[in-house]
Design an enzyme around this catalytic site. Structure first.
Site: not given
Ligand SMILES: *[C@@H]1O[C@H](CO)[C@@H](O)[C@H](O)[C@H]1NC(C)=O
Ligand SMILES: *[C@@H]1O[C@H](CO)[C@@H](O)[C@H](O)[C@H]1NC(C)=O
Ligand SMILES: *[C@@H]1O[C@H](CO)[C@@H](O)[C@H](O)[C@H]1NC(C)=O
Length: 398
Positions: A46, A363, A366
């Protein structure tokens, strides 16, 4: 008199020589022309997914993307990722995800990264712990397929062009890479964090430590495989300080133990695993330099870049590094960014804070676009690389 002039001349010549030599030495790197990479092929999780998981499963919800794309853009951030800033820096467009079938353009590369990817294939599903089925070995196989099929299509359309002056499908051919450009492309990697996170969930610390050589071995095998398929320039990020992720603090079992946190508030034992992975990865990159004689391998110390930012937050204009901009995390209630949960009849929304640009963490897991921008600026000029070369020169062998 003549002797003095002669001496002066010798001195002058000598000075010119010395300064010429210094000049050559000081300018050695900028003097080499930049690599002019025609494409980027990226592999990872990610931290560099630009739409893979959103295409394969479900879209990442708002308010992701709010600071730059003004809509969710398949990225786990409020805006651009490090890989986006790298593309900008090299004058290339943002990478389309290989898995995305809508509106993609692969003329200047492709992105095989997906959120939740690991180096080692895990026996878990995306529905359990968010583990992506597209582990690094799958990503490199997807690349093989991508390369073989785009080359085949390209040659077919060239043949067709010669026969009846008509391209097979001009619009799709324009969106594919030129076969000869694969060997001149930059191959970038940012993966390993989820292998460590999975280890924290499923293994004891000694077991996880013992697994690192196998994880690093599989990383090396992926690079070797790409090399055998013609890749030459490799830009390899190590793994970041996982113990500094704000979300890591939610589930710690014995935080009152002395020495559990370092002086900045990061979980020491978690970072120790990341550092050990990085130590072994760096050593493996070194041995790969001998094994892959035509490869230019750059090892990039993302860990130090991120840790430097986290430990100097104020200097760089950010707030508390453990503040989470998006999501609701209070009194043991955790509503992740973009999620809605009804608790005791009232809805709790994982909303964004008012100033994402002042936060390092978007978040909890991230980084914010602002932090990604800061990190990308630091790493692009080679100040965190081994060898210390700017990314635009990462095709040069050392
Ligand atoms: C997954 O399962 C297979 C077969 O049971 C096993 O050999 C392998 O080691 C497992 N992998 C992981 C990462 O646990
Ligand atoms: C929901 O309400 C009950 C009863 O008032 C209370 O005991 C419980 O703590 C509440 N749960 C949460 C998550 O607030
Ligand atoms: C690289 O760029 C950063 C940020 O702009 C700067 O602080 C650093 O001094 C630069 N390093 C080199 C080696 O040019």
């Amino acid at each position: 008199m003549e002797g003095i002039i002669e001496n002066a001349r010798v001195l002058f010549v000598a000075i010119v020589f010395v300064s010429l030599a210094l000049d050559v030495k000081a300018r050695r790197i900028p003097a080499a022309p930049p690599c002019d990479f025609p494409a980027i092929y990226n592999f990872g999780d990610s931290n560099s997914d630009t739409g893979g998981i959103s295409a394969a499963f479900w879209p990442i919800p708002p308010p992701y993307g709010v600071s730059y794309f003004h809509r969710p853009a398949g990225r786990n951030s409020d805006g651009r990722l490090i890989i986006d800033f790298i593309a900008e820096h090299l004058g290339l467009p943002y990478l389309s995800s290989y898995l995305d079938s809508i509106g993609t353009n692969f003329r200047h590369g492709a992105n095989f990264a997906t959120g939740g990817s690991t180096i080692r294939m895990q026996n878990e599903s995306i529905f359990e712990n968010g583990i992506s089925p597209f582990s690094l070995d799958i990503q490199t196989m997807q690349f093989d397929q991508f390369k073989a099929r785009t080359s085949e299509l390209y040659h077919q359309s060239e043949l067709k062009l010669m026969q009846d002056n008509i391209f097979l499908d001009p619009s799709s051919a324009r969106k594919l890479p030129r076969p000869k450009e694969f060997s001149r492309a930059l191959y970038t990697f940012d993966i390993g964090q989820n292998d460590i996170a999975a280890g924290f969930r499923k293994l004891t610390m000694p077991q996880l430590r013992a697994a690192i050589p196998d994880i690093v071995d599989k990383f090396g095998a992926a690079i070797t495989r790409l090399y055998q398929h013609g890749a030459r320039a490799f830009w390899i990020h190590n793994t970041g300080p996982i113990g500094c992720l704000p979300a890591a603090m939610f589930y710690v079992s014995n935080p009152s133990k002395p020495g559990f946190f370092d002086k900045y508030g990061c979980i020491r034992s978690h970072n120790a695993i990341a550092l050990e992975f990085n130590r072994q990865l760096k050593a493996r990159v070194n041995t790969l330099r001998a094994e892959l004689p035509h490869a230019a391998l750059t090892y990039v110390d993302i860990y130090s870049a991120k840790y430097h930012l986290i430990s100097n937050t104020k200097i760089y204009g950010f707030r508390d590094p453990f503040k989470i901009c998006c999501g609701h995390h209070k009194n043991n209630i955790h509503v992740w960014c973009g999620q809605r949960v009804v608790i005791n009849g009232s809805e709790i929304v994982g909303a964004a804070c008012g100033s994402p640009a002042a936060c390092i963490s978007w978040d909890g897991v991230h980084y914010s676009q602002a932090a990604n921008h800061w990190i990308a600026n630091r790493i692009a000029n080679g100040s965190f690389s081994d060898p210390p070369m700017p990314i635009a020169h990462a095709c040069l062998k050392h």
